[in-house]
Scaffold this motif. Structure first.
Motif, PDB file in Angstrom:
ATOM      1  N   PRO A  79      -7.671  85.571 128.234  1.00 31.45           N
ATOM      2  CA  PRO A  79      -7.881  84.465 127.613  1.00 31.45           C
ATOM      3  C   PRO A  79      -8.370  84.651 126.190  1.00 31.45           C
ATOM      4  CG  PRO A  79      -9.790  85.402 128.834  1.00 31.45           C
ATOM      5  CD  PRO A  79      -8.735  86.198 129.405  1.00 31.45           C
ATOM      6  N   ALA A  80      -8.261  85.744 125.834  1.00 33.66           N
ATOM      7  CA  ALA A  80      -8.542  86.199 124.586  1.00 33.66           C
ATOM      8  C   ALA A  80      -7.730  85.170 123.359  1.00 33.66           C
ATOM      9  CB  ALA A  80      -8.263  87.712 123.905  1.00 33.66           C
ATOM     10  N   ARG A  81      -8.470  85.043 122.252  1.00 35.38           N
ATOM     11  CA  ARG A  81      -7.970  84.385 121.159  1.00 35.38           C
ATOM     12  C   ARG A  81      -7.011  85.189 120.264  1.00 35.38           C
ATOM     13  NH1 ARG A  81      -8.618  83.133 115.920  1.00 35.38           N
ATOM     14  NH2 ARG A  81     -10.321  84.396 115.341  1.00 35.38           N
ATOM     15  N   VAL A  82      -7.295  86.498 120.516  1.00 39.93           N
ATOM     16  CA  VAL A  82      -6.665  87.801 119.309  1.00 39.93           C
ATOM     17  C   VAL A  82      -6.485  88.906 120.303  1.00 39.93           C
ATOM     18  CG1 VAL A  82      -6.665  89.116 117.398  1.00 39.93           C
ATOM     19  CG2 VAL A  82      -7.609  86.685 117.219  1.00 39.93           C
ATOM     20  N   LEU A  83      -5.472  89.610 120.250  1.00 41.32           N
ATOM     21  CA  LEU A  83      -5.233  90.942 120.891  1.00 41.32           C
ATOM     22  C   LEU A  83      -5.339  91.817 119.609  1.00 41.32           C
ATOM     23  CD1 LEU A  83      -2.603  90.530 123.262  1.00 41.32           C
ATOM     24  CD2 LEU A  83      -5.078  90.418 123.870  1.00 41.32           C
ATOM     25  N   ALA A  84      -6.197  93.095 119.542  1.00 41.86           N
ATOM     26  CA  ALA A  84      -6.361  93.847 118.752  1.00 41.86           C
ATOM     27  C   ALA A  84      -5.919  95.466 119.260  1.00 41.86           C
ATOM     28  CB  ALA A  84      -7.601  93.969 118.126  1.00 41.86           C
ATOM     29  N   TYR A  85      -4.896  96.104 118.990  1.00 43.33           N
ATOM     30  CA  TYR A  85      -4.470  97.160 119.298  1.00 43.33           C
ATOM     31  C   TYR A  85      -5.042  98.290 118.205  1.00 43.33           C
ATOM     32  CZ  TYR A  85      -1.322  94.937 122.625  1.00 43.33           C
ATOM     33  OH  TYR A  85      -0.996  94.424 123.706  1.00 43.33           O
ATOM     34  N   MET A  86      -5.798  99.541 118.840  1.00 42.85           N
ATOM     35  CA  MET A  86      -6.433 100.522 117.908  1.00 42.85           C
ATOM     36  C   MET A  86      -5.954 101.885 118.725  1.00 42.85           C
ATOM     37  SD  MET A  86     -10.109 100.708 116.879  1.00 42.85           S
ATOM     38  CE  MET A  86     -10.748 101.452 118.336  1.00 42.85           C
ATOM     39  N   GLU A  87      -5.924 102.813 117.876  1.00 44.55           N
ATOM     40  CA  GLU A  87      -5.599 104.110 118.621  1.00 44.55           C
ATOM     41  C   GLU A  87      -6.887 104.508 119.030  1.00 44.55           C
ATOM     42  OE1 GLU A  87      -3.800 106.467 115.446  1.00 44.55           O
ATOM     43  OE2 GLU A  87      -1.810 105.584 115.954  1.00 44.55           O
ATOM     44  N   TRP A  88      -6.826 105.246 120.377  1.00 50.26           N
ATOM     45  CA  TRP A  88      -8.229 105.891 120.909  1.00 50.26           C
ATOM     46  C   TRP A  88      -8.846 106.785 119.918  1.00 50.26           C
ATOM     47  CZ3 TRP A  88     -10.669 105.027 124.920  1.00 50.26           C
ATOM     48  CH2 TRP A  88     -10.236 104.365 126.363  1.00 50.26           C
ATOM     49  N   ASP A  89      -8.337 107.438 119.215  1.00 46.80           N
ATOM     50  CA  ASP A  89      -8.947 108.496 118.012  1.00 46.80           C
ATOM     51  C   ASP A  89      -9.930 107.786 117.458  1.00 46.80           C
ATOM     52  OD1 ASP A  89      -7.668 110.636 119.474  1.00 46.80           O
ATOM     53  OD2 ASP A  89      -6.119 110.965 117.652  1.00 46.80           O
ATOM     54  N   TRP A  90      -9.807 106.479 117.079  1.00 44.82           N
ATOM     55  CA  TRP A  90     -10.655 105.646 116.266  1.00 44.82           C
ATOM     56  C   TRP A  90     -11.783 104.963 116.901  1.00 44.82           C
ATOM     57  CZ3 TRP A  90     -10.696 105.409 110.902  1.00 44.82           C
ATOM     58  CH2 TRP A  90      -9.655 105.885 110.457  1.00 44.82           C
ATOM     59  N   LEU A  91     -11.810 105.478 118.401  1.00 47.87           N
ATOM     60  CA  LEU A  91     -13.030 104.347 118.814  1.00 47.87           C
ATOM     61  C   LEU A  91     -14.356 104.759 118.557  1.00 47.87           C
ATOM     62  CD1 LEU A  91     -13.883 102.561 121.206  1.00 47.87           C
ATOM     63  CD2 LEU A  91     -13.604 104.279 122.935  1.00 47.87           C
ATOM     64  N   GLU A  92     -14.536 106.078 118.373  1.00 45.97           N
ATOM     65  CA  GLU A  92     -16.025 106.640 117.774  1.00 45.97           C
ATOM     66  C   GLU A  92     -16.338 106.176 116.387  1.00 45.97           C
ATOM     67  OE1 GLU A  92     -18.387 107.550 119.887  1.00 45.97           O
ATOM     68  OE2 GLU A  92     -16.880 107.493 121.498  1.00 45.97           O
ATOM     69  N   ALA A  93     -15.228 106.048 115.644  1.00 46.29           N
ATOM     70  CA  ALA A  93     -15.445 105.410 114.082  1.00 46.29           C
ATOM     71  C   ALA A  93     -15.862 103.951 114.274  1.00 46.29           C
ATOM     72  CB  ALA A  93     -14.331 105.754 113.503  1.00 46.29           C
ATOM     73  N   LEU A  94     -15.229 103.236 115.162  1.00 46.60           N
ATOM     74  CA  LEU A  94     -15.554 101.833 115.434  1.00 46.60           C
ATOM     75  C   LEU A  94     -16.920 101.725 115.971  1.00 46.60           C
ATOM     76  CD1 LEU A  94     -14.159  98.897 115.629  1.00 46.60           C
ATOM     77  CD2 LEU A  94     -13.834  99.319 117.948  1.00 46.60           C
ATOM     78  N   ARG A  95     -17.362 102.375 116.893  1.00 42.72           N
ATOM     79  CA  ARG A  95     -18.525 102.281 117.552  1.00 42.72           C
ATOM     80  C   ARG A  95     -19.679 102.605 116.299  1.00 42.72           C
ATOM     81  NH1 ARG A  95     -17.416 105.357 123.316  1.00 42.72           N
ATOM     82  NH2 ARG A  95     -16.645 103.472 124.080  1.00 42.72           N
ATOM     83  N   GLY A  96     -19.380 103.669 115.722  1.00 42.92           N
ATOM     84  CA  GLY A  96     -20.421 103.957 114.567  1.00 42.92           C
ATOM     85  C   GLY A  96     -20.362 103.451 113.178  1.00 42.92           C
ATOM     86  N   ALA A  97     -19.514 102.504 112.991  1.00 50.78           N
ATOM     87  CA  ALA A  97     -19.363 101.944 111.695  1.00 50.78           C
ATOM     88  C   ALA A  97     -20.304 100.761 111.337  1.00 50.78           C
ATOM     89  CB  ALA A  97     -17.713 101.648 111.590  1.00 50.78           C
ATOM     90  N   THR A  98     -20.515 100.777 110.309  1.00 47.52           N
ATOM     91  CA  THR A  98     -21.337  99.679 109.629  1.00 47.52           C
ATOM     92  C   THR A  98     -20.525  98.777 108.696  1.00 47.52           C
ATOM     93  OG1 THR A  98     -23.648 100.543 110.311  1.00 47.52           O
ATOM     94  CG2 THR A  98     -23.506  98.657 108.384  1.00 47.52           C
ATOM     95  N   LEU A  99     -20.577  97.625 108.614  1.00 45.14           N
ATOM     96  CA  LEU A  99     -19.606  96.785 107.621  1.00 45.14           C
ATOM     97  C   LEU A  99     -20.426  95.719 106.870  1.00 45.14           C
ATOM     98  CD1 LEU A  99     -16.173  96.249 109.458  1.00 45.14           C
ATOM     99  CD2 LEU A  99     -16.696  97.748 107.432  1.00 45.14           C
ATOM    100  N   TYR A 100     -20.228  95.391 106.000  1.00 43.22           N
ATOM    101  CA  TYR A 100     -21.002  94.412 105.055  1.00 43.22           C
ATOM    102  C   TYR A 100     -20.021  93.109 104.861  1.00 43.22           C
ATOM    103  CZ  TYR A 100     -24.040  98.261 104.955  1.00 43.22           C
ATOM    104  OH  TYR A 100     -24.714  99.358 105.369  1.00 43.22           O
ATOM    105  N   ARG A 101     -20.459  92.028 105.403  1.00 39.98           N
ATOM    106  CA  ARG A 101     -19.736  90.898 105.391  1.00 39.98           C
ATOM    107  C   ARG A 101     -20.513  90.043 104.139  1.00 39.98           C
ATOM    108  NH1 ARG A 101     -19.235  86.941 110.234  1.00 39.98           N
ATOM    109  NH2 ARG A 101     -21.289  86.501 109.809  1.00 39.98           N
ATOM    110  N   TYR A 102     -19.486  89.748 103.042  1.00 38.70           N
ATOM    111  CA  TYR A 102     -19.840  89.075 102.038  1.00 38.70           C
ATOM    112  C   TYR A 102     -19.596  87.693 102.159  1.00 38.70           C
ATOM    113  CZ  TYR A 102     -21.456  93.259  99.580  1.00 38.70           C
ATOM    114  OH  TYR A 102     -22.174  94.580  99.576  1.00 38.70           O
ATOM    115  N   ALA A 103     -20.174  86.731 101.878  1.00 39.70           N
ATOM    116  CA  ALA A 103     -19.876  85.299 102.067  1.00 39.70           C
ATOM    117  C   ALA A 103     -19.339  84.995 100.368  1.00 39.70           C
ATOM    118  CB  ALA A 103     -20.944  84.350 102.360  1.00 39.70           C
TER     119      ALA A 103
END
Length: 177
Positions: A79-103
């Motif tokens: 039912p997803a609106r979007v599918l996102a494919y990512m390599e396994w090797d990036w999973l820990e980086a995704l989990r540990g990352a902080t981003l800043y969303r500027y309006a």
């Protein structure tokens, strides 16, 4: 229309136009897109930037003209609106990352009519900045199904479908060249 810029830098007071780091082949008359610009994304397309900066990823969005066969082949019963494919090797980086969303204010931006991307030719002062410290939750909130894979190379055929496919930072993907 709300526009955003995602960054790993929490202290941007003014976005200054700058050329892209790695120029892309552009259609005739669009080579200016490699020049100094400030880039922004519409809220509906934010999922493309809810990843660590250099993380290679491919995102699939159904379009109005997407065929039922393509939707079934790639999304199945999801039912997803979007599918996102990512390599396994990036999973820990995704989990540990902080981003800043500027309006960003919409006034100085030009619509590229391409996957929610907008550009400004002059400096832009952000309206607000929000910290995103749980990117998997942000992806889920955006209606994204995250699919992990060893490599992204088997996804090359998606560009021959009726889905919208966005490949980002693919130069960092295993065996992409």
């Amino acid at each position: 229309m709300q526009l955003y810029h995602f960054s790993d830098d929490p202290g941007i007071a003014v976005f200054e136009p700058r050329p892209v780091r790695v120029p892309s082949a552009r259609p005739p008359g669009r080579d200016w897109l490699n020049g100094p610009l400030v880039w922004a994304i519409e809220d509906a397309w934010r999922a493309m930037y809810l990843f660590p900066r250099d993380c290679p990823r491919i995102l699939l969005f159904p379009r109005a003209d997407t065929t039922a066969a393509d939707r079934a082949a790639w999304f199945g019963d999801s039912p997803a609106r979007v599918l996102a494919y990512m390599e396994w090797d990036w999973l820990e980086a995704l989990r540990g990352a902080t981003l800043y969303r500027y309006a960003l204010p919409s006034a100085p931006f030009e619509d590229l009519n391409d996957a929610g991307m907008w550009v400004a030719r002059g400096p832009v002062t952000p309206l607000a900045c929000e910290t995103l410290s749980d990117l998997p939750a942000a992806l889920r909130e955006a209606g994204v199904e995250l699919r992990l894979t060893e490599t992204l190379t088997h996804l090359r055929p998606v560009w021959d479908t009726t889905l919208h496919a966005s490949g980002i930072r693919l130069r960092h993907a295993k065996d992409w060249t």
